[in-house]
Scaffold this motif. Structure first.
Motif, PDB file in Angstrom:
ATOM      1  N   LEU A   1     -14.986  20.876  35.451  1.00 48.22           N
ATOM      2  CA  LEU A   1     -14.178  20.171  34.445  1.00 48.22           C
ATOM      3  C   LEU A   1     -13.525  18.899  34.989  1.00 48.22           C
ATOM      4  CD1 LEU A   1     -12.435  23.225  32.739  1.00 48.22           C
ATOM      5  CD2 LEU A   1     -14.388  21.907  31.892  1.00 48.22           C
ATOM      6  N   GLY A   2     -13.607  18.695  36.287  1.00 53.55           N
ATOM      7  CA  GLY A   2     -13.016  17.503  36.878  1.00 53.55           C
ATOM      8  C   GLY A   2     -11.501  17.547  36.989  1.00 53.55           C
ATOM      9  N   ILE A   3     -10.972  18.750  37.189  1.00 49.99           N
ATOM     10  CA  ILE A   3      -9.523  18.895  37.368  1.00 49.99           C
ATOM     11  C   ILE A   3      -9.259  19.587  38.701  1.00 49.99           C
ATOM     12  CG2 ILE A   3      -9.050  18.968  34.897  1.00 49.99           C
ATOM     13  CD1 ILE A   3      -8.803  21.991  35.081  1.00 49.99           C
ATOM     14  N   GLY A   4      -8.024  19.575  39.135  1.00 48.39           N
ATOM     15  CA  GLY A   4      -7.662  20.205  40.398  1.00 48.39           C
ATOM     16  C   GLY A   4      -7.662  21.719  40.289  1.00 48.39           C
ATOM     17  N   ALA A   5      -8.112  22.374  41.350  1.00 48.82           N
ATOM     18  CA  ALA A   5      -8.139  23.833  41.360  1.00 48.82           C
ATOM     19  C   ALA A   5      -6.722  24.405  41.276  1.00 48.82           C
ATOM     20  CB  ALA A   5      -8.847  24.338  42.612  1.00 48.82           C
ATOM     21  N   GLY A   6      -5.756  23.731  41.887  1.00 45.92           N
ATOM     22  CA  GLY A   6      -4.374  24.202  41.811  1.00 45.92           C
ATOM     23  C   GLY A   6      -3.826  24.144  40.399  1.00 45.92           C
ATOM     24  N   THR A   7      -4.207  23.102  39.688  1.00 44.14           N
ATOM     25  CA  THR A   7      -3.774  22.961  38.294  1.00 44.14           C
ATOM     26  C   THR A   7      -4.331  24.100  37.452  1.00 44.14           C
ATOM     27  OG1 THR A   7      -3.672  20.562  38.506  1.00 44.14           O
ATOM     28  CG2 THR A   7      -3.863  21.437  36.275  1.00 44.14           C
ATOM     29  N   LEU A   8      -5.629  24.312  37.547  1.00 45.88           N
ATOM     30  CA  LEU A   8      -6.255  25.381  36.773  1.00 45.88           C
ATOM     31  C   LEU A   8      -5.731  26.743  37.225  1.00 45.88           C
ATOM     32  CD1 LEU A   8      -8.220  26.406  34.680  1.00 45.88           C
ATOM     33  CD2 LEU A   8     -10.066  26.177  36.363  1.00 45.88           C
ATOM     34  N   GLY A   9      -5.509  26.908  38.507  1.00 49.29           N
ATOM     35  CA  GLY A   9      -4.974  28.169  39.008  1.00 49.29           C
ATOM     36  C   GLY A   9      -3.617  28.489  38.406  1.00 49.29           C
ATOM     37  N   GLY A  10      -2.795  27.463  38.243  1.00 54.16           N
ATOM     38  CA  GLY A  10      -1.490  27.660  37.608  1.00 54.16           C
ATOM     39  C   GLY A  10      -1.624  28.089  36.163  1.00 54.16           C
ATOM     40  N   TRP A  11      -2.560  27.484  35.457  1.00 53.34           N
ATOM     41  CA  TRP A  11      -2.782  27.858  34.054  1.00 53.34           C
ATOM     42  C   TRP A  11      -3.272  29.297  33.952  1.00 53.34           C
ATOM     43  CZ3 TRP A  11      -6.201  23.025  32.655  1.00 53.34           C
ATOM     44  CH2 TRP A  11      -5.415  21.868  32.704  1.00 53.34           C
ATOM     45  N   VAL A  12      -4.177  29.681  34.846  1.00 52.23           N
ATOM     46  CA  VAL A  12      -4.716  31.044  34.833  1.00 52.23           C
ATOM     47  C   VAL A  12      -3.605  32.037  35.154  1.00 52.23           C
ATOM     48  CG1 VAL A  12      -6.302  32.632  36.003  1.00 52.23           C
ATOM     49  CG2 VAL A  12      -7.082  30.341  35.344  1.00 52.23           C
ATOM     50  N   LYS A  13      -2.755  31.708  36.125  1.00 44.97           N
ATOM     51  CA  LYS A  13      -1.646  32.596  36.484  1.00 44.97           C
ATOM     52  C   LYS A  13      -0.701  32.792  35.295  1.00 44.97           C
ATOM     53  CE  LYS A  13       2.002  33.321  39.843  1.00 44.97           C
ATOM     54  NZ  LYS A  13       1.566  34.535  40.506  1.00 44.97           N
ATOM     55  N   LYS A  14      -0.358  31.702  34.603  1.00 42.35           N
ATOM     56  CA  LYS A  14       0.515  31.813  33.432  1.00 42.35           C
ATOM     57  C   LYS A  14      -0.122  32.694  32.364  1.00 42.35           C
ATOM     58  CE  LYS A  14       3.045  27.479  33.782  1.00 42.35           C
ATOM     59  NZ  LYS A  14       3.299  26.165  33.180  1.00 42.35           N
ATOM     60  N   ASP A  15      -1.433  32.536  32.179  1.00 43.00           N
ATOM     61  CA  ASP A  15      -2.149  33.341  31.193  1.00 43.00           C
ATOM     62  C   ASP A  15      -2.111  34.814  31.579  1.00 43.00           C
ATOM     63  OD1 ASP A  15      -4.093  33.556  28.867  1.00 43.00           O
ATOM     64  OD2 ASP A  15      -5.320  34.391  30.496  1.00 43.00           O
TER      65      ASP A  15
END
Length: 83
Positions: free
Chosen positions: A33-47
């Protein structure tokens, strides 16, 4: 410093859904998706927190944590005596 990008809620939800439903790693989906893994990881954690799949350590009962820490210390001492 690089400029901070904003992502709309639909994009965030879609990215998290991809991680949940495909079984791909967060790093792999983030790269696709062209985004940072840390960013997506934070979203997944919140979910995961929102779904109750993961405990929010900041909200754990402090008394419970202290009891677990004491029990852990006792078990370590017992283990050390046995080895």
């Amino acid at each position: 410093m690089p400029e901070r990008r904003k992502y709309d809620p639909e994009f965030r939800e879609g990215a998290v859904t991809i991680v949940r439903e495909t079984g791909k790693s967060i790093a792999e989906v983030a790269r696709d998706l062209g985004i940072g893994a840390g960013t997506l990881g934070g979203w997944v954690k919140k979910d995961r927190l929102a779904r109750g799949e993961e405990a929010d350590r900041a909200r754990l009962d402090p008394g419970y944590v202290r009891r677990l820490e004491r029990e852990n210390a006792e078990l370590r001492m017992e283990r050390d005596v046995l080895t």
